[in-house]
Motif scaffolding. Structure first.
Motif, mmCIF file in Angstrom:
data_model
loop_
_atom_site.group_PDB
_atom_site.id
_atom_site.type_symbol
_atom_site.label_atom_id
_atom_site.label_comp_id
_atom_site.label_asym_id
_atom_site.label_seq_id
_atom_site.Cartn_x
_atom_site.Cartn_y
_atom_site.Cartn_z
ATOM 1 N N ILE A 2 131.670 43.792 43.641
ATOM 2 C CA ILE A 2 130.912 44.269 42.476
ATOM 3 C C ILE A 2 129.815 45.217 42.952
ATOM 4 N N SER A 3 129.628 46.317 42.217
ATOM 5 C CA SER A 3 128.491 47.182 42.540
ATOM 6 C C SER A 3 127.486 47.130 41.395
ATOM 7 N N ILE A 4 126.232 47.330 41.764
ATOM 8 C CA ILE A 4 125.155 47.266 40.768
ATOM 9 C C ILE A 4 124.479 48.639 40.684
ATOM 10 N N GLY A 5 124.189 49.057 39.468
ATOM 11 C CA GLY A 5 123.398 50.265 39.265
ATOM 12 C C GLY A 5 122.120 49.895 38.544
ATOM 13 N N ILE A 6 121.004 50.380 39.074
ATOM 14 C CA ILE A 6 119.718 50.095 38.421
ATOM 15 C C ILE A 6 119.029 51.402 38.085
ATOM 16 N N ASP A 7 118.695 51.574 36.824
ATOM 17 C CA ASP A 7 118.045 52.794 36.348
ATOM 18 C C ASP A 7 116.642 52.428 35.852
ATOM 19 N N VAL A 8 115.635 52.758 36.669
ATOM 20 C CA VAL A 8 114.265 52.434 36.275
ATOM 21 C C VAL A 8 113.636 53.670 35.635
ATOM 22 N N GLY A 9 113.597 53.671 34.316
ATOM 23 C CA GLY A 9 113.032 54.803 33.590
ATOM 24 C C GLY A 9 111.534 54.640 33.393
ATOM 25 N N SER A 10 110.924 55.590 32.668
ATOM 26 C CA SER A 10 109.471 55.514 32.494
ATOM 27 C C SER A 10 109.086 54.430 31.495
ATOM 28 N N VAL A 11 110.009 54.065 30.595
ATOM 29 C CA VAL A 11 109.710 53.054 29.582
ATOM 30 C C VAL A 11 110.548 51.791 29.794
ATOM 31 N N ALA A 12 111.872 51.981 29.961
ATOM 32 C CA ALA A 12 112.764 50.826 30.101
ATOM 33 C C ALA A 12 113.528 50.886 31.418
ATOM 34 N N ALA A 13 113.785 49.682 31.974
ATOM 35 C CA ALA A 13 114.597 49.580 33.187
ATOM 36 C C ALA A 13 115.920 48.930 32.814
ATOM 37 N N LYS A 14 117.012 49.508 33.307
ATOM 38 C CA LYS A 14 118.337 49.037 32.933
ATOM 39 C C LYS A 14 119.155 48.725 34.188
ATOM 40 N N ALA A 15 120.007 47.718 34.098
ATOM 41 C CA ALA A 15 120.902 47.434 35.220
ATOM 42 C C ALA A 15 122.277 47.082 34.688
ATOM 43 N N VAL A 16 123.329 47.478 35.424
ATOM 44 C CA VAL A 16 124.681 47.057 35.055
ATOM 45 C C VAL A 16 125.440 46.636 36.311
ATOM 46 N N ALA A 17 126.459 45.806 36.087
ATOM 47 C CA ALA A 17 127.365 45.435 37.173
ATOM 48 C C ALA A 17 128.732 46.035 36.851
ATOM 49 N N TYR A 18 129.435 46.520 37.892
ATOM 50 C CA TYR A 18 130.698 47.230 37.712
ATOM 51 C C TYR A 18 131.715 46.653 38.698
ATOM 52 N N ASN A 55 125.804 38.316 48.373
ATOM 53 C CA ASN A 55 126.983 38.539 49.207
ATOM 54 C C ASN A 55 128.177 39.073 48.420
ATOM 55 N N ASP A 56 128.156 38.846 47.103
ATOM 56 C CA ASP A 56 129.266 39.334 46.281
ATOM 57 C C ASP A 56 129.074 40.792 45.875
#
Lengths: 252, 386
Positions: A2-18, A55-56
């Motif tokens: 699984i890969s994770i993407g984290i987008d830390v914006g100026s107002v909201a922070a978002k994360a997804v798993a793919y 580890n995953d």
């Protein structure tokens, strides 16, 4: 893996798993004062939801303004490249991404394979961004999420100033003159629409256009912009996660 | 690895501010100038020292804004701010100033500046094309020559002009050779060092000594190339920087480009290669030769300015660049408008990625420029890793 993407914006922070095929989890939090802690909380939230450990996870890619303050990421990529990849995942026919977040508005033109062909960003002021709408909603004493509903089916008041500071005094004057909140709200959305239109026009419209970023939640603005550009702009509830999705895909 | 001679090049800043004071005390005349259109040869032929005046730092802008509008290009504000606050030693020791009618902003600022020191203004034609423009410019050369002759009570002979032309051509040849070193792949010098070396030459009180240092820098860099010592590795995207002039204090965009992993190999701007491309013809009558050389400068104040596009193309090919960045100062109308033409030319004719950065001297937008630059480099294909 699984890969994770984290987008830390100026107002909201978002994360997804793919998982290589699709997005399997997402999380969102206000960025707050510590992008690092918010990023860690998002990561923990996703791991908990999927019942996995570090580890995953094969890779973590950070994007957005806060990407520089995430010590646990493997790679950082700008939100422009990530939005391109994210949009391509949503629909490979998308060629233009309009992204309006808290402090930036961007137009990104995509190649067939989802890589960025060209892009433009607003100047260093908050004109036409989420921040602009936030400040104006405060002046109207309403919640920013109510702007869209308030603005439907009314003649817009004319708002000339693009500068957040001057537009606020213009709004205050309109209120003093007895202009209705509805007309002012509509005027504000028209002014953001015009500003965005001129940015998009510089790169040109082609095939499908996608609207992302927090401001894309404003349905009225999406309609206004669709009319002005003469295309059906696509948006989705997942639009705010576009950058994080792109980051996760790049990392996979 | 940075060539050792670069320390000496940087040291020129201190050396020159002392030398200008000494020269003034010895009774030498000093002509201060701002622009690459200024014929330094005429000042040198009057046995005077010609120096570039300060105008690339943010610090004096606040003072300039007491008299100038805020919404004006930072170069004009900085130049004026240095002048009124007496923070530029070269301005302080200048006996006369040479101004030129390049853009509207500078033209009107010079009116205010002329109240501080004696100033001669050269009327630059609006186009570089045709005999009429050349004749106007020739006349301006003669006017400037006569102005200095009267001010400094000297005679500027053709022989003196010819000597000055030879000296300045020698400097151009050295600076050109230095610039061309970065055509090597990978580049032996950073764009930052190249910018410094090119920019600092304008302050050289002793031209021959300045040329000698540059020749040693060239030798050391050539040795480095032979040894395989470079400023960047082969994967660094090679960038051509065009647009407004930059110097120490206004290098923000260049710095961000190189901090983000790019190798800025060619500086097309007027503080870089633009003024070096064409030499003064040593076989012609000096005034005609000077007029032709200076009028050929491909600046955005000229209409049209297609020769800038030709130069960009030439440099893009010769330096094997991967992308073009156009730096324009806020409120610089000529470069900002021309950026649209440059964009189309670079994308359609050269098939290269293009980025325009419109900014000022302050650091307030450094974060946003970094995002743009990193995204631009990502589109070129480099991977920026954490």
């Amino acid at each position: 893996m699984i890969s994770i993407g984290i987008d830390v914006g100026s107002v909201a922070a978002k994360a997804v798993a793919y998982d290589g095929q699709k997005v399997i989890a997402n999380a969102i939090l206000p960025t707050g004062w510590s992008p690092k802690k918010t990023g860690e909380r998002l990561l923990n939230q996703i791991m908990k939801e999927l019942n996995i450990t570090r580890n995953d996870i094969s890779s973590i890619v950070g994007t957005g303004y806060g990407r520089v303050s995430l010590p646990f990421i493997d790679k950082k990529v700008t939100e422009i490249t990530c939005h391109g990849k994210g949009a391509h995942y949503m629909d490979p026919d998308i060629r233009v991404v309009i992204d309006i977040g808290g402090q930036d508005s961007k137009v990104i033109k995509l190649n067939d394979n989802g890589t960025v062909g060209d892009f433009l960003m607003n100047d260093k002021c908050a004109a036409g961004t989420g921040r602009f709408l936030q400040v104006m909603a405060n002046a109207l004493e309403i919640d920013v999420s109510d702007l869209s509903k308030l603005a439907s089916d009314v003649e817009p008041a004319n708002i000339n100033s693009m500068c957040t500071v001057f537009a606020e005094s213009e709004v205050v004057s309109l209120i003093a003159e007895g202009t209705s909140k509805e007309a002012i709200a509509s005027g504000l959305l028209h002014s953001v629409c015009n500003k965005t239109y001129s940015l998009v026009s510089k790169l040109g419209v082609e095939n499908k256009v996608f609207f992302s970023g927090g401001v894309s939640k404003n349905k009225k603005l999406v309609d206004l912009l669709s009319n002005k550009l003469g295309v059906d702009i696509i948006s989705s509830d997942e639009a705010q996660f576009l950058g994080a999705i792109g980051a996760a895909i790049i990392g996979y | 690895m940075r060539p050792k001679v670069m320390e000496e090049v940087e040291g020129l800043r201190g050396v020159n501010s002392v030398k200008i004071k000494e020269a003034h005390e010895e009774g030498k005349k000093v002509v201060g100038m701002y622009c690459v259109f200024s014929p330094q040869e005429i000042a040198l032929a009057a046995d005077a020292i010609s120096v570039t005046l300060c105008g690339t730092a943010q610090a004096p802008i606040e003072d300039a804004e007491k008299e100038l509008p805020r919404n004006l290009c930072p170069l004009i504000k900085s130049s004026y701010g240095f002048a009124i606050t007496d923070k530029c030693p070269y301005f302080y020791f200048s006996d006369v100033l040479l101004a030129e009618t390049t853009c509207d902003g500078k033209k009107k600022m010079y009116e205010l500046m002329s109240k501080i020191k004696p100033m001669h203004v050269m009327n630059l034609p609006q186009t570089a094309q045709g005999d009429e423009a050349l004749n106007i410019w020739k006349n301006e050369m003669v006017n400037f020559k006569e102005f200095l002759e009267e001010k400094f009570e000297v005679e500027i002979t053709d022989e003196k002009l010819t000597d000055a032309i030879k000296l300045m051509n020698k400097e151009r040849i050295a600076m050109k050779k230095l610039h061309k070193l970065n055509a090597h792949k990978p580049a032996p010098l950073t764009g930052m060092d190249m910018m410094l070396a090119q920019w600092l030459k304008g302050f050289n009180v002793d031209k021959e000594a300045g040329i000698e240092i540059i020749e040693r820098l060239i030798s050391e860099t050539e040795e480095n190339i032979k040894k395989g010592i470079f400023a960047f590795d082969e994967t660094a995207p090679r960038i051509l920087l065009t647009g407004c002039p930059i110097g120490s204090g206004s290098e923000k965009t260049l710095r961000i480009l190189e901090e983000s992993g790019a190798s800025v190999v060619a500086l097309e701007n007027c503080t870089g290669y633009k003024g070096l491309d064409v030499l003064v013809d040593e076989t012609k009558d000096p005034i005609t030769a000077l007029s032709e050389k200076y009028l050929s400068t491909p600046c955005s104040c000229m209409t049209n300015n297609n020769s800038r596009l030709d130069l960009i193309k030439r440099l893009a090919d010769e330096y094997e660049v991967d992308g073009v960045v156009d730096l324009t100062w806020q409120a610089c109308h000529t470069y900002n408008i021309e950026s649209f033409t440059v964009r189309n030319f670079v994308k359609d004719e050269l098939n290269l990625p293009f980025l325009q950065v419109e900014t000022d001297y302050s650091d307030s937008d450094a974060g946003q420029i970094k995002v743009r630059v990193e995204a631009f480099l990502e589109t070129i294909g480099s991977t920026v890793t954490a």
